[in-house]
Design a protein around this motif. Structure first.
Motif, PDB file in Angstrom:
ATOM      1  N   ALA A  95      -9.345  -8.765   3.971  1.00 11.96           N
ATOM      2  CA  ALA A  95     -10.651  -8.970   2.997  1.00 11.96           C
ATOM      3  C   ALA A  95     -11.684  -8.009   3.122  1.00 11.96           C
ATOM      4  CB  ALA A  95     -11.209 -10.384   2.899  1.00 11.96           C
ATOM      5  N   THR A  96     -12.224  -7.894   4.476  1.00  8.90           N
ATOM      6  CA  THR A  96     -13.307  -6.959   4.862  1.00  8.90           C
ATOM      7  C   THR A  96     -13.031  -5.598   4.607  1.00  8.90           C
ATOM      8  OG1 THR A  96     -14.026  -8.547   6.518  1.00  8.90           O
ATOM      9  CG2 THR A  96     -14.877  -6.570   6.816  1.00  8.90           C
ATOM     10  N   ILE A  97     -11.535  -5.241   5.330  1.00  9.13           N
ATOM     11  CA  ILE A  97     -10.829  -3.981   5.092  1.00  9.13           C
ATOM     12  C   ILE A  97     -10.903  -3.533   3.669  1.00  9.13           C
ATOM     13  CG2 ILE A  97      -8.873  -2.583   5.506  1.00  9.13           C
ATOM     14  CD1 ILE A  97      -8.591  -4.337   7.913  1.00  9.13           C
ATOM     15  N   LYS A  98     -10.451  -4.536   2.686  1.00  2.00           N
ATOM     16  CA  LYS A  98     -10.222  -4.120   1.414  1.00  2.00           C
ATOM     17  C   LYS A  98     -11.563  -3.863   0.734  1.00  2.00           C
ATOM     18  CE  LYS A  98      -8.334  -6.152  -2.864  1.00  2.00           C
ATOM     19  NZ  LYS A  98      -7.458  -5.094  -3.324  1.00  2.00           N
ATOM     20  N   THR A  99     -12.815  -4.761   1.116  1.00  4.29           N
ATOM     21  CA  THR A  99     -13.985  -4.532   0.422  1.00  4.29           C
ATOM     22  C   THR A  99     -14.447  -3.188   0.997  1.00  4.29           C
ATOM     23  OG1 THR A  99     -14.276  -7.072   0.711  1.00  4.29           O
ATOM     24  CG2 THR A  99     -16.135  -5.425   0.261  1.00  4.29           C
ATOM     25  N   THR A 100     -14.246  -2.842   1.967  1.00  5.36           N
ATOM     26  CA  THR A 100     -14.783  -1.584   2.768  1.00  5.36           C
ATOM     27  C   THR A 100     -13.846  -0.420   2.040  1.00  5.36           C
ATOM     28  OG1 THR A 100     -15.071  -2.689   4.786  1.00  5.36           O
ATOM     29  CG2 THR A 100     -15.259  -0.257   5.045  1.00  5.36           C
ATOM     30  N   ILE A 101     -13.058  -0.487   1.826  1.00  9.24           N
ATOM     31  CA  ILE A 101     -12.156   0.551   1.076  1.00  9.24           C
ATOM     32  C   ILE A 101     -12.607   0.749  -0.049  1.00  9.24           C
ATOM     33  CG2 ILE A 101      -9.762   1.098   0.497  1.00  9.24           C
ATOM     34  CD1 ILE A 101      -9.988   1.748   3.440  1.00  9.24           C
ATOM     35  N   GLN A 102     -12.495  -0.495  -0.997  1.00  3.39           N
ATOM     36  CA  GLN A 102     -13.024  -0.142  -2.310  1.00  3.39           C
ATOM     37  C   GLN A 102     -14.555   0.234  -2.421  1.00  3.39           C
ATOM     38  OE1 GLN A 102     -12.650  -4.284  -3.565  1.00  3.39           O
ATOM     39  NE2 GLN A 102     -10.614  -3.900  -4.303  1.00  3.39           N
ATOM     40  N   ALA A 103     -15.386  -0.188  -1.498  1.00  2.00           N
ATOM     41  CA  ALA A 103     -16.622   0.736  -1.486  1.00  2.00           C
ATOM     42  C   ALA A 103     -16.767   2.080  -1.102  1.00  2.00           C
ATOM     43  CB  ALA A 103     -17.599  -0.120  -0.415  1.00  2.00           C
ATOM     44  N   MET A 115      -7.148   6.295  -0.180  1.00  2.00           N
ATOM     45  CA  MET A 115      -7.859   4.954  -0.057  1.00  2.00           C
ATOM     46  C   MET A 115      -7.149   3.948  -1.016  1.00  2.00           C
ATOM     47  SD  MET A 115     -11.664   5.693   0.144  1.00  2.00           S
ATOM     48  CE  MET A 115     -12.363   6.775   1.811  1.00  2.00           C
ATOM     49  N   GLU A 116      -6.640   4.291  -2.391  1.00  2.00           N
ATOM     50  CA  GLU A 116      -6.126   3.589  -3.333  1.00  2.00           C
ATOM     51  C   GLU A 116      -4.817   3.014  -2.731  1.00  2.00           C
ATOM     52  OE1 GLU A 116      -5.234   5.583  -6.803  1.00  2.00           O
ATOM     53  OE2 GLU A 116      -7.296   5.628  -7.560  1.00  2.00           O
ATOM     54  N   SER A 117      -3.971   3.812  -1.638  1.00  2.00           N
ATOM     55  CA  SER A 117      -2.945   3.449  -1.219  1.00  2.00           C
ATOM     56  C   SER A 117      -3.033   2.382  -0.086  1.00  2.00           C
ATOM     57  CB  SER A 117      -2.246   4.537  -0.313  1.00  2.00           C
ATOM     58  OG  SER A 117      -1.727   5.542  -1.277  1.00  2.00           O
ATOM     59  N   VAL A 118      -4.282   2.619   0.449  1.00  2.00           N
ATOM     60  CA  VAL A 118      -4.646   1.583   1.590  1.00  2.00           C
ATOM     61  C   VAL A 118      -4.845   0.288   0.801  1.00  2.00           C
ATOM     62  CG1 VAL A 118      -6.282   0.749   3.307  1.00  2.00           C
ATOM     63  CG2 VAL A 118      -5.595   3.258   3.351  1.00  2.00           C
ATOM     64  N   ASP A 119      -5.747   0.415  -0.109  1.00  2.00           N
ATOM     65  CA  ASP A 119      -6.116  -0.853  -1.257  1.00  2.00           C
ATOM     66  C   ASP A 119      -4.671  -1.651  -1.425  1.00  2.00           C
ATOM     67  OD1 ASP A 119      -7.754  -2.480  -2.186  1.00  2.00           O
ATOM     68  OD2 ASP A 119      -7.245  -1.533  -4.305  1.00  2.00           O
ATOM     69  N   HIS A 120      -3.718  -0.433  -1.866  1.00  2.53           N
ATOM     70  CA  HIS A 120      -2.464  -1.118  -2.430  1.00  2.53           C
ATOM     71  C   HIS A 120      -1.871  -1.899  -1.266  1.00  2.53           C
ATOM     72  CE1 HIS A 120       0.798  -1.536  -5.031  1.00  2.53           C
ATOM     73  NE2 HIS A 120       1.593  -0.949  -4.208  1.00  2.53           N
TER      74      HIS A 120
END
Lengths: 429, 577
Positions: free
Chosen positions: B375-383, B397-402
């Motif tokens: 969740a932390t990584i996702k929030t960070t990536i999205q930011a 970054m979109e790939s990491v989010d995905h």
């Protein structure tokens, strides 16, 4: 008290009984006579028959036959007919009794004629007495052919078939009836005949006839039960053991009835054909056995109630039945013919009843119509053998209730005329 | 005898003992005992009684009966001698015998006396030999004496008289004997004598009572040593039997023979006797044969069971026992097979529960440890993504989010499997569920060149959790589409109601699944796809079970796979919420 009276009466009763028994034992000839009274009679005939025992029925029927003959002669009497006086004697089937009676008839009663006799051995005794006394002896029931052969004499005449005629007919019948069998192999024959003169002669005549007509046969066995044998079981067992194709039997009267009665409960009639060409087809047999009489037996006799279908035979049978209350056995017809023949011969001889030579000649020329003659045939005396020549009829037992109490009569007839019976016969002087 | 227990040198002694005491062997000995002992006893009793009866019939009374017959024969002749003496004493006869000259003829009185004698049924005739005559005078029918020479007849003395003969019977005439007597008593060379010609059959019939029909026949043996039957005929000589019994001479040279017939009556008895023995032997052989047959049959039926039970004992629950056998063995095989299947299910279920418990603990731990950092990584990536202007980095970054979403999905699946949500059953319109799934899946199907077909069916209602049913159906449809990925094909969805169940089947015409894989499809982490998790079908099965349903897989390799979901039918009275 009664006991005392009976004790006194006892010797008297005993004496009277003895007298009564003595009277009963007196020969009937002394007591019984038929026809014309002694003073009116032209001819006295002494007739000898057994009136008791197994053969008694033949004697009693013969007496009825004689009565019928006298009535017949009376109905057809012509002015020159002789008046007959008939004396009756009971031979009891014994030679000694018959010889005594015959001598008494001739010597004491003036009889010039003897008649009757059923048993052939008895007949040989009687014929020798007749011969020595110069009397006629008219045979009416005995059949041994030795009486017209070895014991022949001028004044012996027989008016019924003899063993030679009946067994010749039997041989012809076998040749015809067993033709299919004989074409393949010999016929195995067992013979059972009464152990006396008649039985021996039947067997001799039969074998001679078979040889004469070339019938191919083998003898499986020969048995001789005595006359009036009480138990035939051992003989029947022996016949079954021999396994013949044909059993030829010459028992007669009560003996034949006893034999058939015993044999009916065995397999004899199923394993072999059975024939009696002499007296087995006599009406008295059928009457006594009733519905126990087996079917398919090959039989003959010297007279048949249901053959030939002529007016004379019907008259004889019906008249006998009306008078006696039952139908006649063959002995009756023999006795009837004997008396009629005597009257006819004496009449033919002319008015002189004492001319025995003329009577003898008349007998030799005798022709006569008898109840057993079929239409168009007349019995005739053979002048050489003094044996009457008649038609022989052999049949099979078939259901027929017209002559009660018999349930069986003969049918499927085979008829043989004298000319057939004498074919191949060479007469010896 | 072959044992029902196979073993080699390593077979324990206890099993060898079992072999020796095998059921078939015991049965054989028992049957032999039960069948043969009574049969043997019966045979012994029968044989003893048979021999005793035979002895009784043939021997015990024979001597007495023979003596009786001898007496009858002698008495018969004595009676004739008595008659003859009476005849010889008649004065006329005496005078004839002693004084008659050749050429004389007997007088009437004498002939009358002789005639009296002829009335006897046993007498054929009389013969006289006056002293002065060379030849006797016969008073008998000539047929009887034809071809017989009286001088050649055997002569036997009997009680002061003499017996001449017998003249044996011929095919023409019966046999006879002469009993002769001298008028002054017997003289060794009588010049004058009188004799009775006696019917031979009257003598022979005296032995008729000795006849035992079918067993024994009495015969009279005269001096000529021929055999005369009781009816006076000659019997052809046959081979003598050792069972024939000869009496002593009742007159010199004359005796009785009891000829043994045997066969007609005893044949069946002997046959029965031997039959009984053969029956006993046959019964023994029959029992042995039957026992061997049963033994082999038992062996054939029980051995696979024992082997199967051994396999089960050693942990092999998968190999069927191979049900075979009849009656009790058949029932036993069937029961053992059921036991194997139940054991198999039980063990599998226990493993499954254990696996799930471990997986649950593991998943919970992993999820806890992974989800929060994720969740932390996702929030960070999205930011970071929002501030990133470089399109390449933006894409990364979109790939990491995905990928984070995908990892989260996997974790969610793990959690779902380890802690399944409790089903909340209610009335579900299965047709609606299927139609909804079809609409959602149509696009994916079209993309993969797959034709998705829903077979028409009227509305049908199940009693289940609607969202879980939809999850199962969606999963099955997506699996089917994925199976056709790259090759195209057809996926067919069918709804069917039968009995108290609703069926939804999803079938494809893809490559299918091999038989080996088929039974593992619902195991967690088992997958045939390169990027599959192996949890989809495991969860489907779990959800189906949670809704009182089942999943069934049928496949023919190369022709496709068919998966059928069975759910309970909604009934009016089944509202048990």
């Amino acid at each position: 008290m009664n006991r005392v009276r009976i004790r006194y009466l006892y010797p008297s009763v005993l004496f009277l009984s003895a007298v009564y028994l003595l009277l009963l034992s007196t020969p009937q000839s002394a007591a019984e006579a038929l026809g014309a009274p002694e003073e009116q009679a032209d001819i006295t005939v002494g007739c000898l028959y057994p009136m008791s025992g197994r053969a008694g029925v033949l004697g009693r029927d013969s007496v009825f036959g004689i009565r019928l003959a006298l009535k017949y002669l009376e109905d057809h009497a012509s002015p020159d007919s002789p008046r007959l006086r008939i004396l009756l004697g009971d031979t009891k089937s014994k030679r000694s009794t018959a010889a005594t009676l015959a001598s008494r008839f001739i010597e004491d009663e003036g009889a010039r004629f003897l008649c009757g006799v059923v048993n052939s051995s008895v007949a040989i005794e009687v014929t020798s007495i007749a011969k020595s006394a110069g009397a006629f002896f008219i045979g009416t029931d005995h059949a041994s052919s030795r009486l017209t052969g070895e014991f022949f004499h001028d004044r012996y005449f027989r008016v019924t078939n003899d063993t030679r005629q009946s067994m010749t007919a039997g041989a012809l019948f076998i040749k015809d009836y067993f033709a299919d069998h004989l074409a393949k192999k010999p016929l195995r024959i067992s013979y059972l005949g009464p152990d006396y003169e008649y039985g021996y002669q039947v067997w001799t005549d039969f074998r001679e006839a078979l040889a004469r007509f070339g019938v191919n046969y083998e003898i499986a066995g020969v048995l001789w039960p005595r006359l009036s044998e009480p138990d035939y079981s051992h003989y029947i067992n022996e016949l079954i053991r021999q396994k013949p194709d044909l059993v030829v039997n010459s028992l007669w009267g009560g003996d034949f009835v006893a034999f058939v009665t015993q044999a009916t409960d065995t397999q004899l009639f199923r394993t072999s054909r059975f024939a009696n060409f002499e007296k087995g087809g006599d009406y008295e047999i059928f009457a006594q056995l009733g519905d126990k009489m087996p079917l398919g037996l090959l039989l003959a006799s010297r007279h048949h109630n249901n053959w030939p279908d002529t007016e004379f035979n019907r008259w004889f049978v019906d008249e006998f039945q009306r008078k006696a209350g039952y139908y006649p056995s063959s002995g009756a017809q023999g006795a009837f013919t004997g008396i009629v023949a005597i009257a006819e011969a004496v009449k033919n001889a002319g008015a002189n009843y004492k001319d025995l030579a003329a009577i003898e000649q008349a007998f030799e020329q005798l022709t006569l119509t008898t109840p057993e003659d079929p239409a168009g045939f007349q019995s005739s005396m053979d002048p050489d053998s003094h044996q009457i020549r008649q038609v022989m009829a052999i049949g099979e037992t078939v259901p027929d209730e017209r002559y009660p109490p018999a349930k069986v009569m003969l049918g499927n007839w085979h008829i043989y005329y004298p000319s057939e019976l004498e074919s191949g016969l060479t007469k010896t002087e | 005898m072959k044992s029902i227990i196979k073993h080699d040198s390593s077979t324990p002694p206890r099993l060898r003992t079992l072999r020796r005491n095998g059921l078939a062997r015991r049965y054989l000995f028992s049957a032999l005992l039960i069948a043969l002992v009574p049969l043997g006893l019966l045979a012994i009793v029968y044989d003893t009684q048979y021999v005793r009866a035979l002895d009784k019939v043939t021997e015990s009374r024979t001597n007495a009966r023979l003596s009786g017959a001898e007496n009858l024969l002698r008495t018969f002749l004595e009676e004739r001698i008595y008659e003859l003496e009476g005849l010889a004493d008649i004065p006329e006869v005496f005078e004839w015998l002693t004084a008659a000259q050749p050429g004389d003829t007997p007088n009437r009185m004498m002939l009358s006396q002789l005639r009296q004698q002829l009335d006897s049924p046993h007498i054929y005739g009389v013969v006289t030999k006056p002293a002065q005559f060379d030849q006797p005078e016969w008073y008998v029918t000539e047929t009887l004496i034809k071809d017989v020479s009286w001088r050649t007849l055997p002569v036997t003395r009997f009680e002061g008289a003499e017996l001449l003969g017998p003249a044996l019977p011929t095919p023409e005439r019966p046999g006879w004997i002469i009993l002769r007597l001298s008028p002054t008593g017997f003289d060794p060379a009588p010049e004058a004598w009188i004799g009775l010609v006696i019917r031979l059959a009257s003598l022979t019939e005296q032995v008729q009572d000795l006849t035992l029909p079918g067993l024994q026949t009495p015969l009279l043996v005269p001096p000529q040593n021929v055999l005369l039957t009781s009816v006076g005929s000659l019997k052809p000589p046959g081979p003598p039997s050792r069972k024939d019994i000869n009496s002593r001479d009742f007159i010199e040279g004359w005796h009785i023979r009891l000829q043994w017939l045997g066969d007609p009556l005893l044949g069946p008895l002997e046959s029965a006797r031997f039959g009984l023995i053969f029956l006993a032997i046959g019964a023994a052989l029959g029992v042995i044969f039957l026992s061997r047959h049963l033994s082999k049959r038992l062996d054939r039926q029980v051995t696979p069971l024992i082997e199967g039970a051994d396999r089960v004992a050693s942990g092999d629950f998968d190999t069927p026992l191979g049900i075979e056998g009849t009656a009790e063995i058949g029932y036993l095989s069937f029961a053992l097979e059921r036991m194997r299947l139940r054991l198999k299910r039980l063990v599998k279920s226990m493993v499954d529960v254990e696996r799930r418990a471990i997986l649950g603990q593991f998943s919970a731990g992993v999820a806890h440890e992974i989800r929060n950092p994720l969740a932390t990584i996702k929030t960070t990536i999205q930011a970071l993504s929002r501030k990133e202007s470089d399109p390449k980095r933006q894409k990364l970054m979109e790939s990491v989010d995905h990928e984070i979403d995908r990892v989260n999905d996997v974790v969610q699946l793990l959690l779902d499997y380890a802690r399944p949500r409790e089903a909340k059953a209610r009335k579900v319109n299965v047709l609606d569920v299927v139609e909804t799934v079809k609409i959602l899946a149509d696009a994916v199907a079209h993309r993969h060149d797959v034709e998705l077909i829903q077979v028409e069916h009227p509305p049908v209602f199940a009693w289940a959790d609607p969202s879980q049913v939809r999850q199962i159906v969606m999963n099955l449809v997506m699996n089917a589409i994925q199976a056709l990925e790259g090759i195209g094909g057809k996926v067919v969805i069918r709804i069917r109601q039968q009995g108290l169940a609703v069926y939804v089947s999803v079938s494809d015409n893809g490559p299918g699944v091999s038989a080996d894989h088929l039974s593992h499809l619902t195991e967690p982490f088992f997958t045939t796809k390169t990027n599959g998790t192996g949890l989809g079908l495991a969860i489907c099965k779990q959800l189906a079970q949670a809704n009182q349903g089942t999943l069934r897989f049928q496949s023919i390799p190369g022709e496709g796979l068919k998966v059928t979901l069975q759910l309970p039918l909604y009934l009016n009275n089944s509202i048990l919420e």
